[in-house]
Structure formats: structure tokens, C-alpha cells
Design a protein around this motif. Structure first.
Motif, PDB file in Angstrom:
ATOM      1  N   ILE A 220       0.837  -1.205   0.000  1.00  0.00           N
ATOM      2  CA  ILE A 220       0.000   0.000   0.000  1.00  0.00           C
ATOM      3  C   ILE A 220       0.879   1.265   0.000  1.00  0.00           C
ATOM      4  N   ILE A 221       1.938   1.242   0.789  1.00  0.00           N
ATOM      5  CA  ILE A 221       2.828   2.413   0.818  1.00  0.00           C
ATOM      6  C   ILE A 221       3.521   2.583  -0.535  1.00  0.00           C
ATOM      7  N   ALA A 222       3.959   1.489  -1.128  1.00  0.00           N
ATOM      8  CA  ALA A 222       4.612   1.573  -2.442  1.00  0.00           C
ATOM      9  C   ALA A 222       3.640   2.146  -3.479  1.00  0.00           C
ATOM     10  N   TYR A 223       2.404   1.677  -3.412  1.00  0.00           N
ATOM     11  CA  TYR A 223       1.389   2.178  -4.359  1.00  0.00           C
ATOM     12  C   TYR A 223       1.170   3.683  -4.152  1.00  0.00           C
ATOM     13  N   ALA A 224       0.989   4.076  -2.880  1.00  0.00           N
ATOM     14  CA  ALA A 224       0.742   5.495  -2.591  1.00  0.00           C
ATOM     15  C   ALA A 224       1.970   6.335  -2.956  1.00  0.00           C
ATOM     16  N   ALA A 225       3.150   5.786  -2.736  1.00  0.00           N
ATOM     17  CA  ALA A 225       4.370   6.533  -3.053  1.00  0.00           C
ATOM     18  C   ALA A 225       4.477   6.788  -4.555  1.00  0.00           C
ATOM     19  N   ARG A 226       4.112   5.798  -5.367  1.00  0.00           N
ATOM     20  CA  ARG A 226       4.168   5.994  -6.816  1.00  0.00           C
ATOM     21  C   ARG A 226       3.052   6.923  -7.276  1.00  0.00           C
ATOM     22  N   MET A 227       1.943   6.857  -6.585  1.00  0.00           N
ATOM     23  CA  MET A 227       0.819   7.729  -6.959  1.00  0.00           C
ATOM     24  C   MET A 227       1.110   9.182  -6.595  1.00  0.00           C
ATOM     25  N   LEU A 228       1.752   9.378  -5.430  1.00  0.00           N
ATOM     26  CA  LEU A 228       1.925  10.745  -4.912  1.00  0.00           C
ATOM     27  C   LEU A 228       3.342  11.269  -5.092  1.00  0.00           C
TER      28      LEU A 228
ATOM     29  N   LEU B 133      -8.520  -2.717   0.154  1.00  0.00           N
ATOM     30  CA  LEU B 133      -7.516  -1.752   0.624  1.00  0.00           C
ATOM     31  C   LEU B 133      -7.062  -0.840  -0.515  1.00  0.00           C
ATOM     32  N   TYR B 134      -6.829  -1.444  -1.690  1.00  0.00           N
ATOM     33  CA  TYR B 134      -6.389  -0.647  -2.829  1.00  0.00           C
ATOM     34  C   TYR B 134      -7.456   0.371  -3.243  1.00  0.00           C
ATOM     35  N   ARG B 135      -8.709  -0.021  -3.103  1.00  0.00           N
ATOM     36  CA  ARG B 135      -9.795   0.901  -3.468  1.00  0.00           C
ATOM     37  C   ARG B 135      -9.763   2.119  -2.541  1.00  0.00           C
TER      38      ARG B 135
END
Lengths: 205, 185
Positions: A45-53, A87-89
Motif C-alpha cells: 500500500i505504501i509503495a502504491y501510494a508513493a508511486r501515486m503521490l 484496501l487498494y480501493r
């Protein structure tokens, strides 16, 4: 030319069953069960948010918020999708909200020189080894930075699909479930995101 | 061959085209430099994205869980319905039991059979005739018939309703419990 084997399977049904058991235990006031769920998904989740933000600190904030929301709404989790999809949603919605708030507030310039993770201990940008092949090392670093910059500037919907599929290796079906849209829409967005990225890379100096 | 469709390009990039289609696409790319370059650049971008996580792995800080635990709101509460359902479910078929799926299928089959027996067309027809009169309705009807008979008697209807007289009815109001099936206007 050998094509990569996308999309790949991301999570087995056994893991999903196990998630449900942990959710049930968490609902029975078992905090250790929820901790196990957090431990299982926090890096993704952190990796996803980091790439998104494009910001590690903000990504940790978002991830905390994701798990708090999930904990608060655990009762409403119906297992119609997997726990990770759920969680991803939540994470996608929070990242898009944050991105919108950023656009409303004064824009922060993306610095190509600033390390991605800011703090050394978390690992900064990958510094190429210039001692062996200087020109190739520089070129590769430029390419990486151009990729990051282009992804950061992409529309949220395209970026979300690109990060989930091409960085995190999620299957089309799971991305479609996460975003609540048909698989065809996922493929279409992914095509446009990849093509946009390809054209931007072509224009690089 | 016509211009490549987006689906073909995605299938090519994802490695999901069958051998025959892949050969067609590769043959086409020999003839269209623009599409070939676009696909090559897309592939390059995908490889860079794929390598991004390896080059810059994102890892959670050590303080993540302790900080999160402190921020968590009150513990999630299970509603009584969900709690009862979970207890029953756990009692009937424990997690990872090989019989779990069969038990679920059997439960669904029983439910469908019961639902079908209750909702069959036969019952639906029977139910439409099953409406019963309330005692107030019965009283009202009885009183109405009694008043009607009294009216008929008072008007000396012997010439108007010969059939009733021929049946031996005296028209004194006792016919109030007549069910009305033989009513002749």
C-alpha cells in the motif's frame, strides 16, 4: 523481442481465505489479527501510494489513513472482493483526493535532483555506476527520471492503472475490481498511459 | 494487413497473443516503422516501470504499526447478526474444512427447495381464495340481508318474486343466511 508475461497472478485464494479469517478475528476484538493484516499489506500500500503521490512521507500518511479507514469499516467488508482489493480501493480514493488538494494549493515543482525518499536511510535515488560506462549510465538515469516525471504528471486515472499493472504487477481483473470499472476500460487506460509515456520518452533530449 | 488495433498492441506487450497472431503482428511491424517504434518505446517504458521498484524499493518505517495502533479508533464492533452468523458458520463448517463447500452447496439446495415449495403457483392460486371475512364484515352482510328481507316482506313481493314463494320461503327475514348463489333479480 521477448514480451513480459503480463498480467500475472497477484494473490492466491488461500491468502484471501486467510485474510477473511484475520478479518473475523479482528472483528472479535483481536488486535493482533489486524496487525497481521497490516504487516501483510503495508509495503504494497505504501509503495502504491508513493508511486501515486511521488512522496514517501505523504505515502506513509495515506497508508495510515487507509488502515484506519479499513479498521473503522471492517464490519462493512463483505468479502465480495478480496481484502487487498478493498484496501487498494480505499488507497486509490485517498491518493486521488490528495492529488486534487495539491492541485488546488500552490504547485510544488518536482525536482529531478531531490532524492525520491528524502531520507538517506530509506534509500535515495539509484545512483548509476558511471565508472564503467559513463554515457550509458547518464542516459539511463535520465530515462528513469523522465519516467518518474511523466508518471507524476499523468492524469490520476491513467497513473493508477499504470502503477497497479506495470509497477505492482496486478492482474487486469483485480484492477477492474479495485477501480469499479470494466476490464476493457482498464486496458484502454493502460494503453493510453503506456503510449503517453512512450511518446514522452521519445521526446527526451 | 490493416493497422494494428490497440488490443493487438496490448496483447503483444503483455505477451498474451497466440503464436499465429504474434507472427502476424511481427510481420506487420516489419512494414510499419511508426507502430514498431511506438511499441518499442512502450516496451522500454514498461521495463523502466518494472525496474523502478527494484531500483527504489519502498519500505515501511519501523514506527508504522506503533503509530498506527495509537491512532486506531475504537475497536470495530461486530453487529449481533453478523456475530451470530459467524458463530453458526464456524460451528457448522470450520474454516479450511474439506466439507465446507459441500455444506454450503447443500444449505443453498435446501433453501431453494423450501423457497420453491412455499412459492409454488399452486399455493399462489390457493392463497388468492384464502381471504377470510372479518367478523365485522359478516355482521354487516347479515344485517344488510335481514334488512333487505324485511323490505321485501313489507312490499308484498309475492307477484314480483314468484320463485322464492314457490320454494316455500316466507320472506320473514330468515333468509338472511342465504348465501346469495340463487339470487334472481
Amino acid at each position: 523481442m521477448v514480451a513480459m508475461a503480463y498480467p500475472k497472478t497477484w494473490m492466491g485464494s488461500e491468502e484471501a481465505d486467510n485474510d477473511m479469517a484475520l478479518v473475523e478475528r479482528a472483528l472479535d476484538q483481536d488486535l493482533a489479527a489486524f496487525e497481521a493484516l497490516v504487516a501483510r499489506y503495508q509495503n504494497r500500500i505504501i509503495a502504491y501510494a508513493a508511486r501515486m503521490l511521488n512522496d514517501h512521507d505523504e505515502a506513509e500518511d495515506v497508508a495510515q489513513e487507509v488502515f484506519i479507514k479499513a479498521y473503522r469499516s471492517l464490519e462493512s467488508f463483505r468479502a465480495e472482493s478480496s481484502f487487498s482489493t478493498w484496501l487498494y480501493r480505499i488507497a486509490t480514493n485517498l491518493c486521488i483526493d490528495r492529488a486534487r488538494k495539491r492541485k488546488r494549493s500552490p504547485q510544488q515543482a518536482y525536482s529531478l535532483d531531490e532524492p525520491f525518499d528524502k531520507e538517506e536511510e530509506r534509500g535515495g535515488r539509484d545512483v548509476p555506476d558511471l565508472t564503467q560506462e559513463p554515457s550509458r549510465g547518464v542516459e539511463r538515469e535520465e530515462l528513469r527520471q523522465q519516467v518518474r516525471l511523466t508518471v507524476a504528471e499523468m492524469p490520476d486515472k491513467l497513473r493508477a492503472v499504470l502503477v497497479m499493472c506495470d509497477i505492482q504487477g496486478m492482474a487486469y481483473e483485480q484492477i477492474a475490481q479495485t477501480l469499479g470499472c470494466p476490464i476493457g476500460t482498464v486496458k484502454s487506460r493502460l494503453f493510453h498511459a503506456r503510449a503517453d509515456l512512450a511518446r514522452r520518452l521519445r521526446l527526451r533530449p | 494487413m490493416k493497422k494494428l488495433k490497440n488490443d493487438d498492441m496490448m496483447g503483444y506487450l503483455d505477451g498474451t497473443l497466440d503464436a499465429a497472431r504474434l507472427a502476424e503482428v511481427e510481420a506487420y511491424l516489419q512494414t510499419d516503422a511508426e507502430d514498431a517504434r511506438l511499441l518499442a518505446d512502450m516496451k522500454l517504458a514498461m521495463n523502466e516501470l518494472h525496474a523502478w521498484d527494484e531500483a527504489e524499493p519502498v519500505r515501511v518505517s519501523d514506527n508504522f504499526w506503533p503509530a498506527l495502533r495509537d491512532k486506531l479508533p475504537q475497536r470495530p464492533q461486530r453487529s449481533w447478526l453478523r456475530g451470530a452468523s459467524a458463530q453458526l458458520s464456524a460451528w457448522l463448517w470450520p474454516a479450511h474444512s474439506p466439507l465446507r463447500l459441500s455444506a454450503r452447496v447443500a444449505a443453498i439446495a435446501v433453501f431453494v427447495a423450501l423457497a420453491a415449495s412455499f412459492l409454488s403457483p399452486k399455493d399462489a392460486v390457493r392463497n388468492t381464495h384464502a381471504t377470510e371475512l372479518t367478523s365485522a364484515d359478516k355482521t354487516f352482510i347479515q344485517q344488510s340481508l335481514a334488512r333487505h328481507d324485511a323490505y321485501v316482506t313489507s312490499q308484498s313481493l309475492s307477484s314480483v318474486l314468484p320463485l322464492r314463494n314457490s320454494d316455500g320461503r316466507d320472506g320473514d327475514g330468515d333468509g338472511g343466511d342465504d348465501d346469495g348463489d340463487d339470487y334472481t333479480p
